[in-house]
Design a protein around this motif. Structure first.
Motif, PDB file in Angstrom:
ATOM      1  N   THR A   3       0.846  -1.191   0.000  1.00  0.00           N
ATOM      2  CA  THR A   3       0.000   0.000   0.000  1.00  0.00           C
ATOM      3  C   THR A   3       0.879   1.239   0.000  1.00  0.00           C
ATOM      4  O   THR A   3       1.885   1.306   0.690  1.00  0.00           O
ATOM      5  N   ILE A   4       0.468   2.179  -0.784  1.00  0.00           N
ATOM      6  CA  ILE A   4       1.203   3.437  -0.866  1.00  0.00           C
ATOM      7  C   ILE A   4       0.523   4.404   0.090  1.00  0.00           C
ATOM      8  O   ILE A   4      -0.679   4.661  -0.017  1.00  0.00           O
ATOM      9  N   PRO A   5       1.259   4.914   1.035  1.00  0.00           N
ATOM     10  CA  PRO A   5       0.640   5.849   1.971  1.00  0.00           C
ATOM     11  C   PRO A   5       0.204   7.123   1.245  1.00  0.00           C
ATOM     12  O   PRO A   5       0.902   7.640   0.381  1.00  0.00           O
ATOM     13  N   ILE A   6      -0.980   7.573   1.578  1.00  0.00           N
ATOM     14  CA  ILE A   6      -1.532   8.780   0.967  1.00  0.00           C
ATOM     15  C   ILE A   6      -1.467   9.889   1.998  1.00  0.00           C
ATOM     16  O   ILE A   6      -1.975   9.746   3.111  1.00  0.00           O
ATOM     17  N   GLY A   7      -0.868  10.964   1.618  1.00  0.00           N
ATOM     18  CA  GLY A   7      -0.746  12.094   2.524  1.00  0.00           C
ATOM     19  C   GLY A   7      -2.065  12.829   2.672  1.00  0.00           C
ATOM     20  O   GLY A   7      -2.989  12.682   1.864  1.00  0.00           O
ATOM     21  N   SER A   8      -2.173  13.621   3.699  1.00  0.00           N
ATOM     22  CA  SER A   8      -3.409  14.357   3.967  1.00  0.00           C
ATOM     23  C   SER A   8      -3.716  15.349   2.844  1.00  0.00           C
ATOM     24  O   SER A   8      -4.877  15.598   2.519  1.00  0.00           O
ATOM     25  N   ASP A   9      -2.697  15.893   2.224  1.00  0.00           N
ATOM     26  CA  ASP A   9      -2.904  16.837   1.123  1.00  0.00           C
ATOM     27  C   ASP A   9      -3.526  16.131  -0.090  1.00  0.00           C
ATOM     28  O   ASP A   9      -4.468  16.643  -0.702  1.00  0.00           O
ATOM     29  N   ALA A  10      -3.026  14.964  -0.407  1.00  0.00           N
ATOM     30  CA  ALA A  10      -3.571  14.186  -1.521  1.00  0.00           C
ATOM     31  C   ALA A  10      -5.003  13.758  -1.223  1.00  0.00           C
ATOM     32  O   ALA A  10      -5.879  13.782  -2.100  1.00  0.00           O
ATOM     33  N   ARG A  11      -5.256  13.356   0.003  1.00  0.00           N
ATOM     34  CA  ARG A  11      -6.607  12.946   0.412  1.00  0.00           C
ATOM     35  C   ARG A  11      -7.581  14.118   0.277  1.00  0.00           C
ATOM     36  O   ARG A  11      -8.693  13.976  -0.218  1.00  0.00           O
ATOM     37  N   ARG A  12      -7.140  15.308   0.678  1.00  0.00           N
ATOM     38  CA  ARG A  12      -7.980  16.501   0.593  1.00  0.00           C
ATOM     39  C   ARG A  12      -8.300  16.829  -0.872  1.00  0.00           C
ATOM     40  O   ARG A  12      -9.443  17.128  -1.216  1.00  0.00           O
ATOM     41  N   ARG A  13      -7.292  16.756  -1.751  1.00  0.00           N
ATOM     42  CA  ARG A  13      -7.510  17.028  -3.173  1.00  0.00           C
ATOM     43  C   ARG A  13      -8.485  16.014  -3.779  1.00  0.00           C
ATOM     44  O   ARG A  13      -9.344  16.370  -4.577  1.00  0.00           O
ATOM     45  N   LEU A  14      -8.345  14.760  -3.380  1.00  0.00           N
ATOM     46  CA  LEU A  14      -9.255  13.718  -3.876  1.00  0.00           C
ATOM     47  C   LEU A  14     -10.689  13.997  -3.429  1.00  0.00           C
ATOM     48  O   LEU A  14     -11.627  13.904  -4.223  1.00  0.00           O
ATOM     49  N   GLN A  15     -10.856  14.364  -2.166  1.00  0.00           N
ATOM     50  CA  GLN A  15     -12.200  14.671  -1.664  1.00  0.00           C
ATOM     51  C   GLN A  15     -12.797  15.886  -2.372  1.00  0.00           C
ATOM     52  O   GLN A  15     -13.983  15.894  -2.717  1.00  0.00           O
ATOM     53  N   GLU A  16     -11.989  16.894  -2.643  1.00  0.00           N
ATOM     54  CA  GLU A  16     -12.475  18.072  -3.370  1.00  0.00           C
ATOM     55  C   GLU A  16     -12.893  17.696  -4.793  1.00  0.00           C
ATOM     56  O   GLU A  16     -13.923  18.161  -5.288  1.00  0.00           O
TER      57      GLU A  16
END
Length: 100
Positions: A3-16
């Motif tokens: 699994t590739i860890p997803i940073g909080s910034d990437a998670r936020r962009r995905l949610q947006e």
């Protein structure tokens, strides 16, 4: 499988992006519904025009009706023929594309 860890910034962009996509789908669905309502009104109005033209053709004939209306004979003839059919075939209304 790693699994590739997803940073909080990437998670936020995905949610947006998901929120924007959801809003776009909702707007498209709303627009298709408005189009269907408008198309229904146009078809109702076209039926009224066809009935009126057909009545004029019955009284005056195709050539004279075309002259009185300032329309080509073919347009008047088609309106008269549409009224001669028991039910008009439904016109194509774009449908919401199905999911792949």
């Amino acid at each position: 499988m790693t699994t590739i860890p997803i940073g909080s910034d990437a998670r936020r962009r995905l949610q947006e992006a998901q929120r924007a996509e959801s809003a776009a789908v909702a707007a498209t669905t709303k627009a298709y519904a408005a189009l269907a309502r408008a198309q229904g009104k146009v078809e109702t109005a076209q039926g009224e025009v066809d009935r009126a033209v057909a009545a004029l053709v019955d009284v005056s004939g195709v050539e004279r009706a075309a002259q009185l209306l300032g329309q080509p004979v073919g347009v008047v003839r088609r309106a008269h023929q549409r009224r001669a059919r028991p039910t008009a075939e439904p016109r194509g209304i774009p449908q919401r594309p199905s999911a792949p």
